[in-house]
Design a protein around this motif. Structure first.
Motif, PDB file in Angstrom:
ATOM      1  N   SER A 205      15.613  38.474  -3.796  1.00 58.75           N
ATOM      2  CA  SER A 205      16.245  37.286  -4.118  1.00 58.75           C
ATOM      3  C   SER A 205      15.639  37.148  -5.419  1.00 58.75           C
ATOM      4  O   SER A 205      14.723  37.539  -6.112  1.00 58.75           O
ATOM      5  CB  SER A 205      15.609  36.047  -2.940  1.00 58.75           C
ATOM      6  N   VAL A 206      16.573  35.742  -6.210  1.00 61.83           N
ATOM      7  CA  VAL A 206      16.486  35.955  -7.450  1.00 61.83           C
ATOM      8  C   VAL A 206      16.305  33.826  -8.008  1.00 61.83           C
ATOM      9  O   VAL A 206      17.035  33.571  -6.905  1.00 61.83           O
ATOM     10  CB  VAL A 206      17.463  36.464  -8.482  1.00 61.83           C
ATOM     11  N   SER A 207      15.250  33.239  -8.353  1.00 64.36           N
ATOM     12  CA  SER A 207      16.309  32.401  -9.014  1.00 64.36           C
ATOM     13  C   SER A 207      15.475  31.961 -10.700  1.00 64.36           C
ATOM     14  O   SER A 207      14.923  32.945 -10.792  1.00 64.36           O
ATOM     15  CB  SER A 207      14.963  31.180  -8.733  1.00 64.36           C
ATOM     16  N   GLY A 208      16.435  31.257 -11.402  1.00 72.40           N
ATOM     17  CA  GLY A 208      15.685  30.743 -12.625  1.00 72.40           C
ATOM     18  C   GLY A 208      17.090  29.801 -12.995  1.00 72.40           C
ATOM     19  O   GLY A 208      17.455  28.790 -12.232  1.00 72.40           O
ATOM     20  N   GLN A 209      16.367  29.807 -14.589  1.00 73.05           N
ATOM     21  CA  GLN A 209      16.998  29.075 -15.243  1.00 73.05           C
ATOM     22  C   GLN A 209      17.305  28.837 -16.820  1.00 73.05           C
ATOM     23  O   GLN A 209      16.676  29.669 -17.023  1.00 73.05           O
ATOM     24  CB  GLN A 209      15.967  26.753 -15.039  1.00 73.05           C
ATOM     25  N   ALA A 210      18.511  28.826 -17.239  1.00 75.72           N
ATOM     26  CA  ALA A 210      19.006  29.022 -18.627  1.00 75.72           C
ATOM     27  C   ALA A 210      18.721  27.449 -19.123  1.00 75.72           C
ATOM     28  O   ALA A 210      19.782  26.298 -18.646  1.00 75.72           O
ATOM     29  CB  ALA A 210      20.119  29.641 -18.567  1.00 75.72           C
ATOM     30  N   TYR A 211      18.910  27.628 -20.457  1.00 72.48           N
ATOM     31  CA  TYR A 211      18.944  26.151 -21.325  1.00 72.48           C
ATOM     32  C   TYR A 211      19.762  26.725 -22.585  1.00 72.48           C
ATOM     33  O   TYR A 211      19.325  27.870 -23.185  1.00 72.48           O
ATOM     34  CB  TYR A 211      17.528  26.054 -21.610  1.00 72.48           C
ATOM     35  N   ARG A 212      20.320  25.296 -23.063  1.00 71.44           N
ATOM     36  CA  ARG A 212      20.864  25.636 -24.027  1.00 71.44           C
ATOM     37  C   ARG A 212      20.381  24.124 -25.428  1.00 71.44           C
ATOM     38  O   ARG A 212      21.018  23.529 -25.246  1.00 71.44           O
ATOM     39  CB  ARG A 212      22.463  25.726 -24.946  1.00 71.44           C
ATOM     40  N   GLU A 213      19.486  24.255 -25.433  1.00 76.87           N
ATOM     41  CA  GLU A 213      18.556  23.255 -26.537  1.00 76.87           C
ATOM     42  C   GLU A 213      19.070  23.547 -27.482  1.00 76.87           C
ATOM     43  O   GLU A 213      18.867  22.194 -28.191  1.00 76.87           O
ATOM     44  CB  GLU A 213      17.426  22.900 -26.175  1.00 76.87           C
ATOM     45  N   PHE A 214      19.050  24.102 -28.152  1.00 79.43           N
ATOM     46  CA  PHE A 214      19.173  24.552 -30.021  1.00 79.43           C
ATOM     47  C   PHE A 214      20.890  25.129 -30.619  1.00 79.43           C
ATOM     48  O   PHE A 214      20.683  25.202 -31.468  1.00 79.43           O
ATOM     49  CB  PHE A 214      18.627  25.563 -30.717  1.00 79.43           C
ATOM     50  N   GLY A 215      21.336  25.992 -29.360  1.00 78.76           N
ATOM     51  CA  GLY A 215      22.241  26.373 -29.675  1.00 78.76           C
ATOM     52  C   GLY A 215      23.612  25.459 -30.738  1.00 78.76           C
ATOM     53  O   GLY A 215      24.504  26.363 -31.688  1.00 78.76           O
ATOM     54  N   ASN A 216      23.551  24.332 -29.956  1.00 78.07           N
ATOM     55  CA  ASN A 216      24.778  23.802 -30.364  1.00 78.07           C
ATOM     56  C   ASN A 216      23.891  22.915 -31.727  1.00 78.07           C
ATOM     57  O   ASN A 216      25.622  22.170 -31.929  1.00 78.07           O
ATOM     58  CB  ASN A 216      25.808  22.907 -29.867  1.00 78.07           C
ATOM     59  N   ARG A 217      23.049  22.630 -32.115  1.00 80.23           N
ATOM     60  CA  ARG A 217      22.618  21.940 -32.926  1.00 80.23           C
ATOM     61  C   ARG A 217      22.660  22.201 -34.278  1.00 80.23           C
ATOM     62  O   ARG A 217      22.749  23.466 -34.533  1.00 80.23           O
ATOM     63  CB  ARG A 217      20.943  21.883 -32.819  1.00 80.23           C
ATOM     64  N   GLU A 218      22.879  21.060 -35.239  1.00 81.95           N
ATOM     65  CA  GLU A 218      23.039  21.851 -36.518  1.00 81.95           C
ATOM     66  C   GLU A 218      21.904  22.491 -37.035  1.00 81.95           C
ATOM     67  O   GLU A 218      21.119  21.230 -37.449  1.00 81.95           O
ATOM     68  CB  GLU A 218      24.141  21.221 -37.689  1.00 81.95           C
ATOM     69  N   GLY A 219      21.559  23.022 -38.626  1.00 84.49           N
ATOM     70  CA  GLY A 219      20.701  22.873 -39.904  1.00 84.49           C
ATOM     71  C   GLY A 219      19.354  23.249 -38.311  1.00 84.49           C
ATOM     72  O   GLY A 219      18.001  23.037 -39.631  1.00 84.49           O
TER      73      GLY A 219
END
Ligand SMILES: NC(=O)c1ccc[n+]([C@@H]2O[C@H](COP(=O)([O-])OP(=O)(O)OC[C@H]3O[C@@H](n4cnc5c(N)ncnc54)[C@H](O)[C@@H]3O)[C@@H](O)[C@H]2O)c1
Length: 356
Positions: A205-219
């Protein structure tokens, strides 16, 4: 096997990894009389021609299917982007070739399973380009693990963490072409090596979390230069927790961007007889932790040979083809890695634990 006793090699996709490691390794093996580099194919004509000139390859194709028609070719390295791993691999098996395909096995485990099945049906070798295992330090600690130095390994912590390291070239930030972000690009390596050190327990079994906190930010600062935030569609950090049938557990952390003190590329193992911190970024930090005759000991690895892990991976593939022996990184193990990574993404989307 080609009639002259050498393995005939074809290269499909002749970009960064092909010219950086596969071709130099095959060129060495050519000097040793073990292979002939018969042909190269790349959708980009200039890239193919450059590789052919640099590595003295007689046949150059735009369409890899023309390369697969050459009977002198026994084995191919598939070095295309992730979304172009599955079909060329299946086509190569249909043409009777052995396959070394770059990591990850494919965009996801569904594709990977098709590739493994095609390899079995063709009776040919499928090796995955998970090269970390071939390094001197991983090989040394694997021998210790197999000899019982760590006892029963019940917990592992695998880190492939970059503070600011988004690949700003190629398709590494595009979900449809890459399958995922750091998890699939660099997490795949450290997870594979850790599973191998643990003896490939069966994940349940597997649990987890993925985040996109920076990818769509400019600069945002990036050591590889600016990326295009408008097309960034993968995670920039992910964490997963895996439970195995034998009771062991593993956590995996992987990032392209994170507010952490430094990059980490390491595995920690906790076992009933000993523990390990294996630092692939700086092996002088690696330690084996044990209790010896009532004293706690920290042992470092000294005088390890210098080993080019990619070259060893290619050598292992060629030897498997020459000797008819199984691949050292078989498709099934690459598939297990992908199944775990897929489950982390699924768990992140559903908020639930995924049963494998
Ligand atoms: N093991 C490692 O350490 C490592 C490191 C880097 C990349 N990789 C893997 O290698 C693969 C390629 O990455 P890269 O960095 O070399 O990318 P890249 O973009 O430099 O090279 C990919 C090449 O594939 C070619 N290509 C695209 N479509 C094609 C087609 N239909 N037929 C033939 N060629 C085609 C491109 O023109 C390009 O030259 C990826 O799967 C990546 O995950 C592995």
């Amino acid at each position: 096997m080609s009639t002259n006793g050498k393995v005939g090699i074809g290269i499909i996709g002749s970009g960064g990894i092909a010219q950086g490691v596969h071709l130099p390794a095959y060129a060495k093996l050519r000097d040793e009389g073990k292979v002939e580099i018969v042909a190269v194919a790349d959708a980009n004509e200039t890239t193919a021609k450059t590789a052919a000139e640099k590595f003295i390859i007689p046949n150059v194709f735009n369409d890899y299917r023309d390369l697969l028609k050459l009977s002198e070719i026994d084995a191919v390295s598939i070095c295309t982007p992730n979304f172009l791993h599955k079909v060329p691999t299946i086509d190569a098996f249909a043409a009777g070739k052995n396959v070394l395909v770059e990591k990850p096995i494919a965009l996801n485990a569904i594709e990977g399973a098709e590739m493994v099945a095609a390899g079995h049906a063709a009776g040919k070798i499928l090796q995955i380009g998970l090269n970390l295992r071939f390094g001197a330090a991983p090989q040394a600690v694997k021998r210790m693990a197999d000899a019982g130095k760590f006892g029963q390994i019940y917990y592992a912590r695998a880190h492939a963490l970059r503070r600011r390291g988004v690949p700003s070239w190629g398709v590494f930030t595009q979900k449809d072409k890459q399958g995922g972000g750091p998890l699939i690009d660099i997490g795949v390596h450290i997870l594979d090596m850790t599973l191998w050190l643990m003896g490939h327990p069966e994940p349940v079994s597997v649990s987890g979390q993925a985040y996109r906190e920076f990818g769509n930010r400019e600069g945002v600062f990036n050591v590889f230069g600016p990326w295009n935030p408008k097309i960034y569609s993968v995670e920039d950090f992910a964490v997963g927790h895996v439970k195995f049938k034998n009771g062991a557990t593993l956590t995996l952390e992987s990032s392209f961007v994170a507010n952490i003190g430094k990059d980490e590329f390491s595995t920690s193992l906790m076992g009933t007889e000993g523990g390990l911190f294996l630092d692939l970024a700086d092996n002088t930090n690696s330690r084996i932790f044990r209790e010896e005759n009532g004293a706690l000991t920290d042992t470092s690895l000294a005088s390890l040979p210098t080993v080019a892990s990619h070259e060893q991976e290619v050598r292992a593939f060629v030897n498997a083809v020459l000797d008819g022996t199984p691949a050292l990184v078989p498709g099934e193990q690459g598939l297990m890695v992908s199944a775990i990574l897929d489950a982390i993404y699924e768990s992140s989307e559903t908020g639930k634990e995924v049963l494998l």
